[in-house]
Design a protein around this motif. Structure first.
Motif, PDB file in Angstrom:
ATOM      1  N   GLY A  74      20.827  54.011  59.506  1.00 24.33           N
ATOM      2  CA  GLY A  74      22.000  54.192  60.351  1.00 24.33           C
ATOM      3  C   GLY A  74      23.227  54.716  59.650  1.00 24.33           C
ATOM      4  O   GLY A  74      24.267  54.917  60.291  1.00 24.33           O
ATOM      5  N   GLY A  75      23.137  54.959  58.347  1.00 22.87           N
ATOM      6  CA  GLY A  75      24.326  55.403  57.619  1.00 22.87           C
ATOM      7  C   GLY A  75      24.425  56.903  57.443  1.00 22.87           C
ATOM      8  O   GLY A  75      25.472  57.417  57.047  1.00 22.87           O
ATOM      9  N   THR A  76      23.348  57.623  57.725  1.00 24.75           N
ATOM     10  CA  THR A  76      23.340  59.069  57.482  1.00 24.75           C
ATOM     11  C   THR A  76      22.679  59.803  58.648  1.00 24.75           C
ATOM     12  O   THR A  76      21.928  59.221  59.433  1.00 24.75           O
ATOM     13  CB  THR A  76      22.566  59.423  56.197  1.00 24.75           C
ATOM     14  N   GLY A  77      22.962  61.085  58.738  1.00 25.89           N
ATOM     15  CA  GLY A  77      22.264  61.971  59.671  1.00 25.89           C
ATOM     16  C   GLY A  77      22.300  61.509  61.111  1.00 25.89           C
ATOM     17  O   GLY A  77      23.321  61.058  61.631  1.00 25.89           O
ATOM     18  N   LEU A  78      21.154  61.628  61.766  1.00 24.65           N
ATOM     19  CA  LEU A  78      21.040  61.263  63.171  1.00 24.65           C
ATOM     20  C   LEU A  78      21.350  59.790  63.395  1.00 24.65           C
ATOM     21  O   LEU A  78      21.999  59.425  64.386  1.00 24.65           O
ATOM     22  CB  LEU A  78      19.630  61.585  63.677  1.00 24.65           C
ATOM     23  N   GLY A  79      20.888  58.931  62.486  1.00 30.29           N
ATOM     24  CA  GLY A  79      21.154  57.505  62.638  1.00 30.29           C
ATOM     25  C   GLY A  79      22.634  57.199  62.685  1.00 30.29           C
ATOM     26  O   GLY A  79      23.088  56.363  63.476  1.00 30.29           O
ATOM     27  N   ARG A  80      23.393  57.887  61.853  1.00 28.45           N
ATOM     28  CA  ARG A  80      24.843  57.694  61.851  1.00 28.45           C
ATOM     29  C   ARG A  80      25.460  58.126  63.175  1.00 28.45           C
ATOM     30  O   ARG A  80      26.314  57.424  63.734  1.00 28.45           O
ATOM     31  CB  ARG A  80      25.469  58.494  60.700  1.00 28.45           C
ATOM     32  N   GLU A  81      25.039  59.271  63.687  1.00 26.90           N
ATOM     33  CA  GLU A  81      25.591  59.763  64.947  1.00 26.90           C
ATOM     34  C   GLU A  81      25.262  58.821  66.097  1.00 26.90           C
ATOM     35  O   GLU A  81      26.099  58.572  66.974  1.00 26.90           O
ATOM     36  CB  GLU A  81      25.058  61.169  65.242  1.00 26.90           C
ATOM     37  N   VAL A  82      24.049  58.282  66.098  1.00 24.82           N
ATOM     38  CA  VAL A  82      23.666  57.320  67.129  1.00 24.82           C
ATOM     39  C   VAL A  82      24.515  56.057  67.004  1.00 24.82           C
ATOM     40  O   VAL A  82      24.989  55.506  68.007  1.00 24.82           O
ATOM     41  CB  VAL A  82      22.167  56.981  67.024  1.00 24.82           C
ATOM     42  N   ALA A  83      24.713  55.600  65.775  1.00 28.42           N
ATOM     43  CA  ALA A  83      25.532  54.405  65.546  1.00 28.42           C
ATOM     44  C   ALA A  83      26.952  54.594  66.076  1.00 28.42           C
ATOM     45  O   ALA A  83      27.494  53.714  66.760  1.00 28.42           O
ATOM     46  CB  ALA A  83      25.561  54.072  64.057  1.00 28.42           C
ATOM     47  N   LEU A  84      27.549  55.729  65.795  1.00 31.64           N
ATOM     48  CA  LEU A  84      28.918  55.998  66.244  1.00 31.64           C
ATOM     49  C   LEU A  84      28.988  56.068  67.761  1.00 31.64           C
ATOM     50  O   LEU A  84      29.941  55.554  68.376  1.00 31.64           O
ATOM     51  CB  LEU A  84      29.429  57.296  65.624  1.00 31.64           C
ATOM     52  N   GLN A  85      27.995  56.703  68.375  1.00 31.04           N
ATOM     53  CA  GLN A  85      28.011  56.834  69.830  1.00 31.04           C
ATOM     54  C   GLN A  85      27.825  55.490  70.514  1.00 31.04           C
ATOM     55  O   GLN A  85      28.529  55.161  71.480  1.00 31.04           O
ATOM     56  CB  GLN A  85      26.926  57.807  70.280  1.00 31.04           C
ATOM     57  N   LEU A  86      26.864  54.694  70.029  1.00 30.21           N
ATOM     58  CA  LEU A  86      26.642  53.392  70.646  1.00 30.21           C
ATOM     59  C   LEU A  86      27.842  52.471  70.439  1.00 30.21           C
ATOM     60  O   LEU A  86      28.182  51.678  71.326  1.00 30.21           O
ATOM     61  CB  LEU A  86      25.376  52.753  70.083  1.00 30.21           C
ATOM     62  N   ALA A  87      28.489  52.580  69.286  1.00 30.91           N
ATOM     63  CA  ALA A  87      29.700  51.794  69.045  1.00 30.91           C
ATOM     64  C   ALA A  87      30.798  52.201  70.019  1.00 30.91           C
ATOM     65  O   ALA A  87      31.536  51.352  70.533  1.00 30.91           O
ATOM     66  CB  ALA A  87      30.165  51.985  67.603  1.00 30.91           C
ATOM     67  N   ALA A  88      30.899  53.499  70.283  1.00 31.19           N
ATOM     68  CA  ALA A  88      31.889  53.988  71.244  1.00 31.19           C
ATOM     69  C   ALA A  88      31.604  53.463  72.652  1.00 31.19           C
ATOM     70  O   ALA A  88      32.513  53.328  73.474  1.00 31.19           O
ATOM     71  CB  ALA A  88      31.911  55.515  71.247  1.00 31.19           C
ATOM     72  N   ALA A 104      26.541  54.184  54.379  1.00 28.79           N
ATOM     73  CA  ALA A 104      26.476  53.094  55.359  1.00 28.79           C
ATOM     74  C   ALA A 104      27.836  52.419  55.501  1.00 28.79           C
ATOM     75  O   ALA A 104      28.289  52.135  56.619  1.00 28.79           O
ATOM     76  CB  ALA A 104      25.420  52.074  54.940  1.00 28.79           C
ATOM     77  N   GLU A 105      28.493  52.175  54.385  1.00 29.69           N
ATOM     78  CA  GLU A 105      29.816  51.545  54.432  1.00 29.69           C
ATOM     79  C   GLU A 105      30.837  52.451  55.094  1.00 29.69           C
ATOM     80  O   GLU A 105      31.740  51.979  55.804  1.00 29.69           O
ATOM     81  CB  GLU A 105      30.257  51.159  53.028  1.00 29.69           C
ATOM     82  N   ALA A 106      30.702  53.776  54.892  1.00 29.27           N
ATOM     83  CA  ALA A 106      31.614  54.726  55.538  1.00 29.27           C
ATOM     84  C   ALA A 106      31.404  54.715  57.054  1.00 29.27           C
ATOM     85  O   ALA A 106      32.361  54.804  57.833  1.00 29.27           O
ATOM     86  CB  ALA A 106      31.393  56.126  54.984  1.00 29.27           C
ATOM     87  N   THR A 107      30.155  54.606  57.482  1.00 29.42           N
ATOM     88  CA  THR A 107      29.856  54.536  58.917  1.00 29.42           C
ATOM     89  C   THR A 107      30.448  53.271  59.517  1.00 29.42           C
ATOM     90  O   THR A 107      31.066  53.298  60.591  1.00 29.42           O
ATOM     91  CB  THR A 107      28.339  54.582  59.154  1.00 29.42           C
ATOM     92  N   VAL A 108      30.257  52.152  58.836  1.00 33.69           N
ATOM     93  CA  VAL A 108      30.831  50.882  59.297  1.00 33.69           C
ATOM     94  C   VAL A 108      32.344  50.983  59.380  1.00 33.69           C
ATOM     95  O   VAL A 108      32.963  50.567  60.371  1.00 33.69           O
ATOM     96  CB  VAL A 108      30.416  49.730  58.358  1.00 33.69           C
ATOM     97  N   ALA A 109      32.954  51.559  58.352  1.00 33.73           N
ATOM     98  CA  ALA A 109      34.409  51.673  58.325  1.00 33.73           C
ATOM     99  C   ALA A 109      34.927  52.519  59.490  1.00 33.73           C
ATOM    100  O   ALA A 109      35.948  52.190  60.106  1.00 33.73           O
ATOM    101  CB  ALA A 109      34.864  52.282  56.998  1.00 33.73           C
ATOM    102  N   GLU A 110      34.222  53.597  59.804  1.00 29.35           N
ATOM    103  CA  GLU A 110      34.647  54.448  60.917  1.00 29.35           C
ATOM    104  C   GLU A 110      34.554  53.700  62.239  1.00 29.35           C
ATOM    105  O   GLU A 110      35.447  53.806  63.089  1.00 29.35           O
ATOM    106  CB  GLU A 110      33.800  55.720  60.962  1.00 29.35           C
ATOM    107  N   ILE A 111      33.493  52.947  62.427  1.00 30.18           N
ATOM    108  CA  ILE A 111      33.340  52.170  63.662  1.00 30.18           C
ATOM    109  C   ILE A 111      34.444  51.130  63.778  1.00 30.18           C
ATOM    110  O   ILE A 111      35.064  50.980  64.838  1.00 30.18           O
ATOM    111  CB  ILE A 111      31.959  51.495  63.693  1.00 30.18           C
ATOM    112  N   VAL A 112      34.712  50.421  62.693  1.00 30.60           N
ATOM    113  CA  VAL A 112      35.742  49.376  62.705  1.00 30.60           C
ATOM    114  C   VAL A 112      37.121  49.979  62.944  1.00 30.60           C
ATOM    115  O   VAL A 112      37.930  49.438  63.699  1.00 30.60           O
ATOM    116  CB  VAL A 112      35.703  48.579  61.390  1.00 30.60           C
TER     117      VAL A 112
END
Length: 202
Positions: A74-88, A104-112
């Protein structure tokens, strides 16, 4: 007539119904969207006869707010984009990673930063026990699990004609992450998903 996100145009029912020709037929019959004996059935989009809110109130569209998704890779590529969308969409996100800690930490930080809830969880999915552990840690942290997305994968870049390069070790390495642990992750998640009527996407 009900609003759904499955289709973007109206359906005339019978054999011409998109639901009839799709894997969603049984679901559509069950919730009353599709019936072989009906005439025009609204399936959403610009032709919707009812609002999405009507159907949300009737429980006919999955409400994502407050639900928990575990996304491997979930921290890179498609997984990251899915994570951001579902968080939204309001979901709490467990970002699974193997070696990509910074991503992964960057993805978490963006969501938070955007007001969501997320946490990174490390696991080496070559090993069944690691997959079981990440599910347990996710549920321990968030209290539930509603969606498992097994997005993680690995590969070896080998010229297509070079069959000799696909050794037993290479085969086992790819199979362990991409196929074997897809099953064992699902098995570990199953009791939690049954409790929430959750789903699995692989």
């Amino acid at each position: 007539m009900y609003y759904t996100l499955l289709w973007a145009e109206s359906c005339v029912g019978g054999a011409n119904c998109p639901c009839y020709r799709s894997k969603f037929r049984d679901t559509c019959e069950r919730i009353g969207v599709y019936s072989p004996t009906k005439g025009t059935v609204c399936l959403g989009g610009k032709n919707a006869h009812r609002t999405m809110q009507d159907c949300l109130e009737g429980g006919r569209i999955l409400e994502l707010t407050g639900k928990v998704a575990l996304i491997t890779g979930g921290g890179t590529g498609l997984g990251r984009e899915v994570a951001l969308q579902l968080a939204a969409e309001g979901m709490k996100i467990a970002v699974g990673y193997s070696r990509s800690l910074a991503e992964a930490e960057a993805t978490v930080a963006e969501i938070v930063t955007q007001g969501g809830s997320a946490k990174a969880f490390q696991a080496d999915l070559h090993h069944v026990a690691e997959g079981e552990r990440i599910v347990h840690e996710c549920v321990s942290h968030f209290g539930q699990l509603d969606l498992l997305i097994h997005n993680a994968g690995t590969t070896h870049f080998i010229p297509f004609p070079d069959l000799e390069a696909v050794t037993e070790a290479v085969w086992d390495d790819i199979f362990a992450v991409n196929t074997r642990n897809a099953f064992f992750l699902a098995r570990a998640a199953a009791p939690h998903l049954k409790a929430t009527q959750g789903q699995i996407i692989t």
